[in-house]
Design a protein around this motif. Sequence first.
Motif, PDB file in Angstrom:
ATOM      1  N   ASP A 180      41.369  14.071   4.973  1.00 50.61           N
ATOM      2  CA  ASP A 180      42.573  14.574   5.262  1.00 50.61           C
ATOM      3  C   ASP A 180      43.460  13.194   4.956  1.00 50.61           C
ATOM      4  O   ASP A 180      44.874  13.025   4.347  1.00 50.61           O
ATOM      5  N   ASP A 181      42.913  12.139   5.691  1.00 51.58           N
ATOM      6  CA  ASP A 181      43.797  10.871   6.018  1.00 51.58           C
ATOM      7  C   ASP A 181      44.321  10.587   4.830  1.00 51.58           C
ATOM      8  O   ASP A 181      45.265   9.537   4.366  1.00 51.58           O
ATOM      9  N   ARG A 184      47.118  11.430   2.366  1.00 51.71           N
ATOM     10  CA  ARG A 184      48.741  11.751   2.773  1.00 51.71           C
ATOM     11  C   ARG A 184      48.904  10.118   2.414  1.00 51.71           C
ATOM     12  O   ARG A 184      49.821   9.914   1.787  1.00 51.71           O
ATOM     13  N   VAL A 185      47.584   9.219   2.303  1.00 57.80           N
ATOM     14  CA  VAL A 185      48.044   7.891   2.302  1.00 57.80           C
ATOM     15  C   VAL A 185      48.607   8.047   0.925  1.00 57.80           C
ATOM     16  O   VAL A 185      49.069   7.279   0.410  1.00 57.80           O
ATOM     17  N   ALA A 187      49.608  10.333  -1.188  1.00 56.17           N
ATOM     18  CA  ALA A 187      50.589  11.224  -1.870  1.00 56.17           C
ATOM     19  C   ALA A 187      51.726  10.116  -1.137  1.00 56.17           C
ATOM     20  O   ALA A 187      52.972  10.558  -2.312  1.00 56.17           O
ATOM     21  N   ALA A 188      51.857   9.422  -0.266  1.00 55.35           N
ATOM     22  CA  ALA A 188      52.334   8.775  -0.259  1.00 55.35           C
ATOM     23  C   ALA A 188      52.958   7.343  -1.268  1.00 55.35           C
ATOM     24  O   ALA A 188      53.722   6.999  -2.088  1.00 55.35           O
ATOM     25  N   THR A 220      41.254  21.795   3.247  1.00 55.10           N
ATOM     26  CA  THR A 220      41.495  20.459   2.969  1.00 55.10           C
ATOM     27  C   THR A 220      42.250  20.190   2.139  1.00 55.10           C
ATOM     28  O   THR A 220      43.313  19.265   1.800  1.00 55.10           O
ATOM     29  N   ARG A 223      47.173  22.848  -0.674  1.00 58.44           N
ATOM     30  CA  ARG A 223      47.915  23.412  -0.114  1.00 58.44           C
ATOM     31  C   ARG A 223      48.741  24.551  -0.734  1.00 58.44           C
ATOM     32  O   ARG A 223      48.994  24.897  -1.577  1.00 58.44           O
ATOM     33  N   ARG A 325      45.730  16.088  -7.663  1.00 62.73           N
ATOM     34  CA  ARG A 325      46.094  15.193  -6.848  1.00 62.73           C
ATOM     35  C   ARG A 325      44.107  15.072  -6.032  1.00 62.73           C
ATOM     36  O   ARG A 325      43.631  14.079  -5.526  1.00 62.73           O
TER      37      ARG A 325
END
Length: 355
Positions: A180-181, A184-185, A187-188, A220, A223, A325
Amino acid sequence: MPQRRSMLWCLLATASALQPPQIIAAASSREMRRIAALVVEDGSRVLELGSQLSSTTAALKAAAGAGRVVAVDVARKTPKTKTERSAQFRGGSDAVAVDDFREVAAARDIPAALAPDERFDVVVVDTMALAGMDLALDTLALVRTLRSRQRPPPLCVVKSAALARLGGRLFSACDLSRVDDVLRVAAARRRRLDAGRVYEAEPVVVAAVGVDEYRSVIPTAVRPGDATLELGCHFGTSTALLAAASGGACLGVDVGASIVAAAREQHPHVDFRVGDAWATAGLAALAPPAGWDAVFVDVGGLSSVDGTLEALGLVRALGAALDPRIVVIKSKCLRNLAETLVPSSRVSEPLRGLG
């Protein structure tokens, strides 16, 4: 196990919440030497592959102290003209002296150059020096062969930017908090890449064992609004769960026409097609305009302890052709790899203070 390496194991196991790493991949020579200096200690038996009898060899000799360093490299011709690249390779008056240096014709001959009873605590591999290219799968195959020849297997420190990248994005389904962490990284980072660098956005890969663990990754990985694809959909149960989780475009693909017909009958609200997981061009053509966001893979032959290189090859092909992704694959061999291969960057924090 020597004291410092035992402490290292405890720190790494605590940091990862899984078993300690057995293959540490470093992206640079400097990082490889840094990690090797931490895991090699006085009395260690060390095998250095792709040895250029240079600063790495000197550092290993100094760390091993009363131990033993066996240096191995492929046979090289002396270049007629010295270039910046050729100057990096073995030779010259500044070569570090070792008691045991062995030359082989090719990297594949390394196992035969070792005596059956030779045992090592640490194996250090310079992929570029051995092959002239960063051949991640060939290097992984060599490392697995060397680890399988002795019990307990040695810790391997590998200089390979490709393996370091793989280790940084390959996770066990038992480690979903880290997934999950990382998502997020990632995606940025994807948002910062322009069209000319989109190839750098390699997908996160999660390996699961068993159908329950495979399906447990859905919350997880998926989305709302995601376009999801399942390869090896069987009768469509997991595909239907993906469709419910995303609410977006969803497709299940299987090679068996009768299986696809049964899936359509059981889940009429979900789209199913006959297709091959390896036919990536066709899968790309079936994608919605924005492409596939999450790809789930449950392909026969890749779910057992065998098939690591084939599974990695499929994941690489899917990543290149579909640009998702995340790829979630039901594969025991890849989950085993996820729990043993880590990039040196991931172990830097728990190692701080040991150097």
